[in-house]
Design a protein around this motif. Structure first.
Motif, PDB file in Angstrom:
ATOM      1  N   MET A  57       0.842  -1.194   0.000  1.00 19.98           N
ATOM      2  CA  MET A  57       0.000   0.000   0.000  1.00 19.98           C
ATOM      3  C   MET A  57       0.877   1.245   0.000  1.00 19.98           C
ATOM      4  SD  MET A  57      -2.944  -1.040   2.797  1.00 19.98           S
ATOM      5  CE  MET A  57      -4.115   0.215   2.244  1.00 19.98           C
ATOM      6  N   GLY A  58       0.454   2.278  -0.707  1.00 16.44           N
ATOM      7  CA  GLY A  58       1.110   3.569  -0.666  1.00 16.44           C
ATOM      8  C   GLY A  58       0.375   4.493   0.280  1.00 16.44           C
ATOM      9  N   PRO A  59       0.949   5.666   0.613  1.00 19.22           N
ATOM     10  CA  PRO A  59       0.273   6.595   1.529  1.00 19.22           C
ATOM     11  C   PRO A  59      -1.127   6.980   1.085  1.00 19.22           C
ATOM     12  CG  PRO A  59       2.560   7.242   1.222  1.00 19.22           C
ATOM     13  CD  PRO A  59       2.293   6.133   0.233  1.00 19.22           C
ATOM     14  N   THR A  71      -4.714   6.328   3.061  1.00 23.94           N
ATOM     15  CA  THR A  71      -5.684   7.383   3.358  1.00 23.94           C
ATOM     16  C   THR A  71      -7.069   7.005   2.848  1.00 23.94           C
ATOM     17  OG1 THR A  71      -3.990   9.110   3.309  1.00 23.94           O
ATOM     18  CG2 THR A  71      -6.258   9.801   2.952  1.00 23.94           C
ATOM     19  N   ARG A  72      -7.126   6.518   1.603  1.00 22.80           N
ATOM     20  CA  ARG A  72      -8.416   6.119   1.043  1.00 22.80           C
ATOM     21  C   ARG A  72      -9.018   4.954   1.825  1.00 22.80           C
ATOM     22  NH1 ARG A  72      -5.546   6.952  -3.827  1.00 22.80           N
ATOM     23  NH2 ARG A  72      -5.209   4.700  -4.051  1.00 22.80           N
ATOM     24  N   ALA A  73      -8.165   4.024   2.251  1.00 24.56           N
ATOM     25  CA  ALA A  73      -8.656   2.858   2.993  1.00 24.56           C
ATOM     26  C   ALA A  73      -9.237   3.280   4.338  1.00 24.56           C
ATOM     27  CB  ALA A  73      -7.527   1.846   3.187  1.00 24.56           C
ATOM     28  N   VAL A  74      -8.556   4.171   5.040  1.00 23.74           N
ATOM     29  CA  VAL A  74      -9.059   4.623   6.342  1.00 23.74           C
ATOM     30  C   VAL A  74     -10.423   5.278   6.180  1.00 23.74           C
ATOM     31  CG1 VAL A  74      -8.663   6.226   8.250  1.00 23.74           C
ATOM     32  CG2 VAL A  74      -6.766   4.867   7.369  1.00 23.74           C
ATOM     33  N   LYS A  75     -10.576   6.115   5.173  1.00 24.64           N
ATOM     34  CA  LYS A  75     -11.869   6.764   4.938  1.00 24.64           C
ATOM     35  C   LYS A  75     -12.938   5.730   4.596  1.00 24.64           C
ATOM     36  CE  LYS A  75     -14.144  10.321   2.161  1.00 24.64           C
ATOM     37  NZ  LYS A  75     -13.962  11.358   1.109  1.00 24.64           N
ATOM     38  N   ARG A  76     -12.599   4.798   3.699  1.00 25.15           N
ATOM     39  CA  ARG A  76     -13.569   3.784   3.289  1.00 25.15           C
ATOM     40  C   ARG A  76     -13.975   2.901   4.459  1.00 25.15           C
ATOM     41  NH1 ARG A  76     -12.306  -1.109   2.465  1.00 25.15           N
ATOM     42  NH2 ARG A  76     -10.106  -0.673   2.023  1.00 25.15           N
ATOM     43  N   ILE A  77     -13.006   2.479   5.253  1.00 26.88           N
ATOM     44  CA  ILE A  77     -13.281   1.592   6.384  1.00 26.88           C
ATOM     45  C   ILE A  77     -14.177   2.291   7.406  1.00 26.88           C
ATOM     46  CG2 ILE A  77     -12.207   0.411   8.342  1.00 26.88           C
ATOM     47  CD1 ILE A  77      -9.684   0.127   6.478  1.00 26.88           C
ATOM     48  N   SER A  78     -13.908   3.561   7.682  1.00 28.30           N
ATOM     49  CA  SER A  78     -14.711   4.282   8.674  1.00 28.30           C
ATOM     50  C   SER A  78     -16.123   4.530   8.164  1.00 28.30           C
ATOM     51  CB  SER A  78     -14.032   5.604   9.044  1.00 28.30           C
ATOM     52  OG  SER A  78     -13.981   6.499   7.937  1.00 28.30           O
ATOM     53  N   MET A  79     -16.253   4.811   6.871  1.00 28.77           N
ATOM     54  CA  MET A  79     -17.590   5.023   6.305  1.00 28.77           C
ATOM     55  C   MET A  79     -18.394   3.723   6.329  1.00 28.77           C
ATOM     56  SD  MET A  79     -16.727   7.567   3.108  1.00 28.77           S
ATOM     57  CE  MET A  79     -18.433   7.639   2.567  1.00 28.77           C
ATOM     58  N   ARG A  80     -17.746   2.614   6.045  1.00 30.99           N
ATOM     59  CA  ARG A  80     -18.423   1.315   6.091  1.00 30.99           C
ATOM     60  C   ARG A  80     -18.950   1.032   7.500  1.00 30.99           C
ATOM     61  NH1 ARG A  80     -14.488  -3.131   4.362  1.00 30.99           N
ATOM     62  NH2 ARG A  80     -13.647  -2.764   6.445  1.00 30.99           N
ATOM     63  N   ALA A  81     -18.198   1.480   8.515  1.00 28.94           N
ATOM     64  CA  ALA A  81     -18.598   1.238   9.898  1.00 28.94           C
ATOM     65  C   ALA A  81     -19.644   2.238  10.391  1.00 28.94           C
ATOM     66  CB  ALA A  81     -17.369   1.290  10.807  1.00 28.94           C
TER      67      ALA A  81
END
Length: 368
Positions: free
Chosen positions: A291-293, A297-307
């Motif tokens: 993973m790149g930076p 960043t995109r993963a953190v946003k996606r994961i939090s939105m999913r939750a």
């Protein structure tokens, strides 16, 4: 390393066919003085040492700093083109005009920058001017910054609030929601490990992106994470992440489950200590490499939105969260600084803590 000294003599700047910019001319004059003082051979060695020093500075400058300088120089060149001012002049008037232009119309869409962004571009543009041999006085730069601050106040008085503001901080309730929402897949295990470990060592988005498998090791009391990609010397550290009593959000168990599943489903090669600690996984479940930076960043946003957390997290939310939550439960500020790689009296860390202290440590509370 190449120098301008060849054949036992020191050529004058006018004997060089390619025109020298101001910085190169200054270096040439320095070499000539060395040659007069110490002789040509010593001057050559001193010039090579200068080349080495330049190379070392370039090597240790973080990529994101280089990117910022490049972007800010492009903003400066757009300003010069728009106003008809020369690129290689850093006068008081040009710098004040620069900050004014940035606040009024500096973005490529014609809108003005937020004051914080304009401040970054001003500082980086001055660095770019000086690198190109342009003399920019500290007083002129300070006057431009004073103008920027005054204009920013005018914007606030006019009701304009620009910029996204500080990212929302992660919290324990959000961690629990994320753990519940992660699917029973390799991607879900990766997501859970990324968030739960990143929160415990106050990660920036570039930190997990730079980790290798060998940088994270099991210890009888938890995990040892060698964080080597921070932007300051204080971030080159080994963070200790203990087991959590709450099994659902235990970072050690989440990391172990993710790595066990990665090796079982994608092969023993992922046990190699030189492979990325956190891998990219596409929508079909294929591992795409490290993973790149930006992908973190995109993963953190996606994961939090999913939750379904109340406000989506960003790449900086885990870092803010560790400082603020640890302070709220009474952890010592020095221990927090050491865990997150801050200087022990970091203003940014204290700012994150202030979010939690606004009521409990309020000077106006309990006065009657």
């Amino acid at each position: 390393m190449a120098t301008t000294i060849t054949g036992g003599s020191v050529p004058r700047p006018e004997s060089v066919t390619a025109p020298l910019n101001a910085k190169a001319a200054e270096r040439q004059e320095l070499i000539e003085r060395w040659a007069e003082r110490h002789g040509v051979d010593v001057a050559r060695r001193l010039a090579e040492a200068e080349d080495l020093a330049d190379a070392v500075v370039a090597e240790i400058t973080p990529d994101n700093t280089v990117d910022t300088y490049d972007k800010s120089w492009r903003v400066w060149t757009r300003f010069c083109a728009a106003t008809g001012l020369p690129q290689l002049e850093g006068s008081r008037g040009a710098l004040v005009a620069f900050v004014t232009w940035m606040l009024c119309e500096g973005q490529q869409n014609g809108k003005g920058y937020a004051p914080s962004s304009a401040s970054t571009h001003l500082a980086a543009a001055v660095v770019g001017l000086r690198e190109r041999g342009v003399a920019v006085s500290g007083d002129d730069q300070a006057e431009a910054r004073t103008a920027l601050e005054g204009l920013a106040v005018k914007l606030l008085q006019a009701g304009e609030r620009r910029g996204r503001g500080q990212a929302v901080g992660a919290d324990v309730d959000g961690l629990r929601a994320i753990a519940r929402a992660c699917p029973d897949t390799l991607t879900g295990e990766r997501d859970k490990a990324l968030i739960l470990t990143g929160f415990r060592y106050a990660s920036r988005s570039q930190d997990p992106a730079g980790l290798l498998t060998g940088d994270i090791t099991l210890h009888p009391r938890g995990l040892l994470v060698d964080v080597l990609t921070g932007k300051t010397k204080h971030s080159v550290r080994t963070a200790k992440i203990p087991y959590d009593d709450d099994l659902a959000i235990c970072p050690v168990r989440a990391w172990t489950a993710y790595r066990t599943r990665l090796v079982a489903e994608r092969g023993e090669q992922w046990n190699d200590p030189t492979t990325p600690a956190f891998v990219g996984i596409d929508r079909w479940g294929h591992v795409t490499g490290g993973m790149g930076p930006d992908s973190v960043t995109r993963a953190v946003k996606r994961i939090s939105m999913r939750a379904g957390v109340p406000m989506a997290w960003t790449g900086h939310s885990l870092r803010i969260g560790l400082a603020s939550v640890a302070r709220r439960v009474g952890r010592d500020s020095i221990a927090i600084a050491d865990q997150g790689g801050w200087a022990r009296h970091s203003r940014s860390m204290l700012g994150y803590m202030q979010r939690e202290d606004g009521w409990d440590d309020n000077a106006a509370a309990g006065l009657t």
